[in-house]
Design an enzyme around this catalytic site. Structure first.
Site, PDB file in Angstrom:
ATOM      1  N   GLY A 142       0.787  -1.225   0.000  1.00 47.50           N
ATOM      2  CA  GLY A 142       0.000   0.000   0.000  1.00 47.50           C
ATOM      3  C   GLY A 142       0.819   1.274   0.000  1.00 47.50           C
ATOM      4  N   THR A 143       1.919   1.285   0.730  1.00 47.60           N
ATOM      5  CA  THR A 143       2.746   2.487   0.797  1.00 47.60           C
ATOM      6  C   THR A 143       3.302   2.854  -0.570  1.00 47.60           C
ATOM      7  OG1 THR A 143       3.349   2.227   3.127  1.00 47.60           O
ATOM      8  CG2 THR A 143       4.882   3.452   1.741  1.00 47.60           C
ATOM      9  N   ASN A 164      -8.049   3.412   8.697  1.00 47.33           N
ATOM     10  CA  ASN A 164      -7.304   2.334   9.338  1.00 47.33           C
ATOM     11  C   ASN A 164      -7.439   2.321  10.858  1.00 47.33           C
ATOM     12  OD1 ASN A 164      -5.651   4.741   8.521  1.00 47.33           O
ATOM     13  ND2 ASN A 164      -4.253   3.883  10.050  1.00 47.33           N
ATOM     14  N   GLN A 201      -7.494  -0.960   3.650  1.00 48.61           N
ATOM     15  CA  GLN A 201      -8.239  -1.578   4.744  1.00 48.61           C
ATOM     16  C   GLN A 201      -9.503  -2.287   4.275  1.00 48.61           C
ATOM     17  OE1 GLN A 201      -7.363  -1.844   7.929  1.00 48.61           O
ATOM     18  NE2 GLN A 201      -5.467  -0.699   7.663  1.00 48.61           N
ATOM     19  N   HIS A 243      -1.371  -7.837   2.579  1.00 50.11           N
ATOM     20  CA  HIS A 243      -1.379  -8.461   3.898  1.00 50.11           C
ATOM     21  C   HIS A 243      -2.637  -8.139   4.698  1.00 50.11           C
ATOM     22  CE1 HIS A 243       0.301  -4.505   5.112  1.00 50.11           C
ATOM     23  NE2 HIS A 243      -0.185  -4.783   6.295  1.00 50.11           N
ATOM     24  N   THR A 260      12.345  -6.907 -11.678  1.00 47.97           N
ATOM     25  CA  THR A 260      11.920  -8.293 -11.875  1.00 47.97           C
ATOM     26  C   THR A 260      10.789  -8.640 -10.921  1.00 47.97           C
ATOM     27  OG1 THR A 260      14.167  -8.893 -12.544  1.00 47.97           O
ATOM     28  CG2 THR A 260      12.702 -10.691 -11.891  1.00 47.97           C
ATOM     29  N   CYS A 274       2.250   7.384  24.652  1.00 48.07           N
ATOM     30  CA  CYS A 274       2.815   8.168  25.750  1.00 48.07           C
ATOM     31  C   CYS A 274       4.324   7.934  25.840  1.00 48.07           C
ATOM     32  CB  CYS A 274       2.159   7.779  27.067  1.00 48.07           C
ATOM     33  SG  CYS A 274       0.373   8.003  27.085  1.00 48.07           S
TER      34      CYS A 274
END
Length: 349
Positions: free
Chosen positions: A40-41, A120, A148, A170, A206, A294
Site C-alpha cells: 500500500g505504501t 485504518n 483496509q 497483507h 523483476t 505516551c
C-alpha cells in the site's frame, strides 16, 4: 524470470496472469488495469508522485483528508516544501469527509483528490461514490486508498467511480510486501523508477512471482469468503464483543460512525483509563492498538482521533480492536471478559 523469452519463463508468466485476474475480479476491474507493487505504501506514493512528476508544483493542487494514512500524508507534506498546494479536508466527529467540502475545495489547477475508502483506525467508510460524482463532473482524478477495505467488504471500482485504487495484500492474508495498484484504463501517471519494462513500464524490476501468486490466491479466497457471508460473521463477532463491553463499562464511547464502518473494526474509548495500561493488563489474551502514545511526559494523540475532535480522557482511553477470518465467538467472549476485568481494576483504583 517471467519477463524472459526462454521456455522456463512460460509457467511463471502464466501464474502472474492468473494472479492478476484474481486481483482484478476482487475489485471488479480488468486484469490490464492491475499493477503489482510492494504494498500500500508504494501504491500511494506512486499515485501522489506519479501524477505530479514533471510538473511545476507551484501550479498544482491536490485535495486530501486530515485522516489519511501516513503514506499519503507524508509524501504530500514533503512536496509542499517544494511548492505544492495541498488542501487537507476536515472530518466530522464520526470521521467522515463531507463531499460538499470536496466540491468547494476543487480549483482550476486541482490534479488529484485522494480520499481513503475506509479509515485504518476507526474503520469508517468514506462516501467515495458521492465524491466520485463530483470529481468526474470537474474532470479531476480520484484516488482512494482501499488498503483496509479490499478483501473485507465488497469493493467495486466501477461502483465507486474511482480512477486509481490502492490494494495492500497483507490486509487480507497475503504475505507482507505485496500489493497492487488499480489504474483505470486511459489514466496516465508517470513511473517513480526507471528500469526495465515490467508492469507495462510503470513499475520496473523483476517480478516477485511467489508473492504475486500469493496475492492472487488471497484474492481468490477473499472472494469466496465474501460470497459465503464471511463479512457478516465477523461483524457478529465484533458486535458481540462491543455489546458485552459496553454493558459492563459505563461511559464507554464508540469512536466513528455507528454503521458506516468495516465489519471487523472497533474503536472505543474507555473512561478513566489509560489505554496503554489497560492493554498491558490484558497482554496475552488479545492484542489491540492504542489511540495515543505516551513517551515520558509527552502524549501523542493519533492524528485521526485528533481530527475527529477527541482529546483528553477520550483520546487517552481509546483502543482499536479488530477481528479476522480465524477468530471465533469463544475468543470474542474471552477477549471481552479480559478487557472488562482490566478496565474495572483500573477504574476502581
Amino acid at each position: 524470470n517471467p519477463s524472459s523469452s526462454h521456455i522456463y519463463s512460460q509457467k511463471p508468466n502464466e501464474a502472474l496472469l492468473r494472479a492478476r485476474e484474481h486481483v482484478a475480479r476482487l475489485i471488479n476491474s480488468s486484469s490490464e488495469e492491475i499493477y503489482f507493487t510492494s504494498g500500500g505504501t508504494e501504491c500511494n506514493n506512486m499515485v501522489v508522485k506519479g501524477v505530479l512528476k514533471g510538473k511545476d508544483l507551484r501550479n498544482c493542487h491536490i485535495i486530501t483528508s486530515a485522516v489519511e494514512h501516513p503514506s499519503v500524508l507524508n509524501p504530500l507534506i514533503e512536496l509542499m516544501e517544494a511548492g505544492l498546494n495541498v488542501t487537507f479536508l476536515p472530518v466530522d466527529s464520526n470521521c467522515i469527509v463531507d463531499p460538499e467540502s470536496v466540491s468547494k475545495a476543487i480549483q482550476k489547477d486541482t490534479l488529484l483528490v485522494t480520499i481513503m475508502h475506509s479509515n485504518n483506525e476507526t474503520g469508517v467508510i468514506q462516501p467515495i461514490e458521492e465524491i466520485s460524482r463530483i470529481t468526474r463532473e470537474k474532470g479531476v482524478l480520484l484516488h482512494t486508498d482501499a488498503a483496509q477495505s479490499v478483501g473485507k467488504i465488497a469493493v467495486d471500482v466501477n461502483s465507486l467511480g474511482v480512477d486509481l485504487l490502492t490494494v495492500a495484500g497483507h490486509k487480507f492474508y497475503a504475505p507482507k510486501g505485496i500489493g497492487a495498484l488499480y489504474i483505470r484504463s486511459g489514466v496516465k501517471i508517470s513511473p517513480l523508477l526507471q528500469g526495465g519494462g515490467q508492469e507495462r513500464r510503470l513499475r520496473p524490476g523483476t517480478e516477485n512471482v511467489p508473492y504475486c501468486v500469493a496475492l492472487g490466491k488471497a484474492a481468490e479466497l477473499a472472494i469466496s469468503g465474501l460470497e459465503g457471508g464471511e463479512a457478516e460473521r465477523i461483524r457478529r463477532l465484533r458486535d458481540h464483543f462491543y455489546q458485552k463491553v459496553k454493558e459492563a463499562i459505563p461511559g464507554l464511547v464508540l469512536n466513528g460512525h455507528q454503521t458506516k464502518r468495516l465489519p471487523n473494526t472497533l474503536n472505543i474509548s474507555i473512561p478513566r483509563t489509560l489505554a496503554s495500561e489497560l492493554l498491558d493488563r490484558v497482554s496475552g489474551t488479545f492484542v489491540a492498538s492504542t489511540g495515543a502514545a505516551c513517551h515520558d511526559r509527552d502524549v501523542s494523540i493519533s492524528h485521526v482521533l485528533s481530527a475527529m475532535g477527541l482529546k483528553g480522557e477520550s483520546a487517552l482511553g481509546a483502543i482499536r480492536v479488530t477481528f479476522g477470518r480465524y477468530n471465533t465467538l469463544e475468543e470474542s467472549e474471552l477477549a471481552a471478559e479480559a478487557l472488562i476485568e482490566a478496565a474495572h481494576h483500573l477504574i476502581s483504583r
